[in-house]
Design an enzyme around this catalytic site. Structure first.
Site, mmCIF file in Angstrom:
data_model
loop_
_atom_site.group_PDB
_atom_site.id
_atom_site.type_symbol
_atom_site.label_atom_id
_atom_site.label_comp_id
_atom_site.label_asym_id
_atom_site.label_seq_id
_atom_site.Cartn_x
_atom_site.Cartn_y
_atom_site.Cartn_z
ATOM 1 N N ASP A 53 27.937 32.229 34.463
ATOM 2 C CA ASP A 53 28.884 33.011 35.253
ATOM 3 C C ASP A 53 28.859 34.437 34.701
ATOM 4 O O ASP A 53 29.379 34.706 33.624
ATOM 5 C CB ASP A 53 30.278 32.386 35.122
ATOM 6 C CG ASP A 53 31.378 33.217 35.767
ATOM 7 O OD1 ASP A 53 31.097 34.343 36.222
ATOM 8 O OD2 ASP A 53 32.533 32.754 35.790
ATOM 9 N N HIS B 152 36.613 30.438 33.336
ATOM 10 C CA HIS B 152 37.465 30.682 34.505
ATOM 11 C C HIS B 152 37.554 29.380 35.299
ATOM 12 O O HIS B 152 36.640 28.561 35.284
ATOM 13 C CB HIS B 152 36.830 31.782 35.350
ATOM 14 C CG HIS B 152 37.673 32.302 36.462
ATOM 15 N ND1 HIS B 152 37.822 31.636 37.656
ATOM 16 C CD2 HIS B 152 38.402 33.449 36.580
ATOM 17 C CE1 HIS B 152 38.589 32.349 38.468
ATOM 18 N NE2 HIS B 152 38.961 33.443 37.835
ATOM 19 N N LYS C 113 33.704 43.571 41.049
ATOM 20 C CA LYS C 113 33.906 43.919 39.635
ATOM 21 C C LYS C 113 32.923 44.993 39.173
ATOM 22 O O LYS C 113 32.939 45.406 38.010
ATOM 23 C CB LYS C 113 33.771 42.671 38.760
ATOM 24 C CG LYS C 113 34.812 41.588 39.102
ATOM 25 C CD LYS C 113 34.701 40.399 38.203
ATOM 26 C CE LYS C 113 35.560 39.230 38.688
ATOM 27 N NZ LYS C 113 37.000 39.487 38.606
ATOM 28 N N CYS D 285 43.519 32.690 35.372
ATOM 29 C CA CYS D 285 42.648 31.614 35.862
ATOM 30 C C CYS D 285 41.822 31.017 34.729
ATOM 31 O O CYS D 285 40.658 30.634 34.915
ATOM 32 C CB CYS D 285 41.743 32.092 36.988
ATOM 33 S SG CYS D 285 42.615 32.537 38.497
ATOM 34 N N GLN E 140 32.094 38.724 34.727
ATOM 35 C CA GLN E 140 32.696 39.694 33.814
ATOM 36 C C GLN E 140 31.652 40.500 33.056
ATOM 37 O O GLN E 140 31.943 41.605 32.574
ATOM 38 C CB GLN E 140 33.618 38.981 32.819
ATOM 39 C CG GLN E 140 34.860 38.379 33.450
ATOM 40 C CD GLN E 140 35.749 39.433 34.094
ATOM 41 O OE1 GLN E 140 35.860 40.547 33.630
ATOM 42 N NE2 GLN E 140 36.402 39.064 35.187
#
Length: 404
Positions: free
Chosen positions: A198, A121, A224, A362, A201
């Site tokens: 990260d 991202h 999320k 993104c 997700q």
């Protein structure tokens, strides 16, 4: 298996109609929906104990402080951090990444190397480019293949004595690929490099154990995970958080202030300047309670079933190509129809009440790799159904017939 119809009753927004059609919400990789149980916690905060935290001796301040710190402990337990002060509240994943990047400005030297994967991202690319510009460090990219998997042989070749930092997403937001982060972490540590993952997700689908992973930094966003926007956390090993300087200056993050010198507070407050999103932090804890009451293993199994079904049904459409066919992936399907712009498909689907995401998500370098302007992305959550997948497939067929 999950009682999906019972779960759906927890989400008031799923009863909405869009363009006179029942809402089919398939944009969960951007933002998941919020159950009534979490909404009630948000309302309760503003109705009954809205106050600033840590600084007041009055009852409301103490009540808000207790609930905020209890949420921190819930998050610590969920991700299995060793200590609660290793959990830093942020405004979201982007904030957490920038906090770490800013801190390493004082630790990197010219020609040090930092590695980032090709499927990141933008929020896990741009801060490191800025860091490289500030320090003279060299940014290198771990490449990916046509299936949307990292080429691990090249990653191992890139590692060396100059490697100081490695950055990778746990799951690609654009492709759904589940990356081999344990191998990445262990290999980076073998050359003395720190690793930031990260987890934005991954966190809705996988319950990461930061101690088992031995990861140095792990970042997530509440929105999320059935929580509110504007709040997230950065997990960092205590030893690393102590090395990094504060990201922002202000109230709360200080021990003592004079015009001659300021000393900083201990963790976690050192990185939490100013009044935080108190309600958001408390609601994040409530969202984790909700998801854990369902069970992450059940969520993962059900979403895998949805992914498999949706993949099979979409591939039956002539001219449809799915981008991201990794063996290990989660409930994200990015696709295009030959000869049709993804935006046009998304617009028609919206008229049918189907919410998907179109564009580069993104993750523009991924789109450049495939030489496409973007994709249509359908991303599933545990409250979605196979019937909704059928509505999506019929909608894509209709869009194809209209546009070709």
């Amino acid at each position: 298996m999950l009682d999906v119809q019972k779960i759906r009753k927890d989400f008031p927004i799923l009863n909405r109609e869009v363009n006179s059609k029942p809402l089919v919400y398939l944009d969960n990789a951007a933002t998941s929906q919020t159950p009534q149980q979490v909404i009630d916690v948000i309302v309760d905060y503003y109705q009954n104990y809205n106050a600033n935290i840590h600084r007041g001796v009055h009852f409301l301040s103490q009540e808000a402080t207790d609930k905020y710190e209890q949420a921190r402990q819930k998050i610590q337990k969920h991700f299995n951090a060793e200590k609660s002060h290793e959990i830093i509240f942020t405004s979201g994943t982007t904030h957490g990444i920038n906090l770490v990047a800013n801190g390493f400005s004082s630790l990197l030297q010219k020609d040090d190397e930092i590695l980032v994967s090709a499927m990141e991202h933008h929020s896990n690319i741009v801060p490191w480019q800025m860091l490289a510009e500030r320090t003279g460090a060299v940014l290198k990219v771990i490449p990916m293949n046509e299936e949307g998997e990292l080429i691990m042989d090249v990653f191992h070749d890139l590692l060396g004595a100059k490697t100081k930092l490695v950055f990778c997403n746990h799951i690609s937001n654009a492709l759904g690929t589940i990356n081999p982060i344990k191998e990445i972490i262990d290999s980076a540590h073998n050359v003395g490099a720190a690793v930031l993952i990260d987890g934005a997700q991954a966190a809705p689908h996988i319950q990461a154990d930061v101690q088992a992973l031995d990861v140095d930094f792990y970042t997530v966003s509440a929105h999320k995970m059935c929580g509110p926007t504007g709040v997230g956390v950065l997990y960092g090993k205590e030893e690393w958080l102590n090395k990094l300087p504060p990201y922002q200056g202000g109230g709360e993050m200080i021990a003592e202030v004079t015009f001659e010198k300021t000393t900083y507070a201990d963790l976690p407050h050192k990185f939490e300047a100013g009044t935080p999103n108190i309600c958001g932090g408390i609601a994040f804890g409530a969202a984790l309670d909700y998801m854990n009451s369902i069970g992450f293993q059940k969520i993962a199994a059900y979403e895998h079933e949805l992914l498999k079904y949706a993949t099979e049904q979409l591939l039956s459409i002539e001219g449809l190509r799915i981008y991201g066919t990794a063996q290990e992936k989660t409930s994200v399907i990015s696709f295009n129809i030959e000869g049709v712009h993804p935006y046009d498909i998304g617009t028609i689907l919206d008229k049918l009440g189907i919410a998907v995401r179109t564009g580069h998500h993104c993750a523009q370098p991924i789109m450049d790799f495939y030489k496409i302007p973007g994709t249509v992305r359908a991303s599933f959550c545990f409250y979605n159904t196979k019937e909704e997948v059928d509505v999506l497939v019929e909608g894509v067929k209709r869009a194809r017939n209209m546009l070709l």
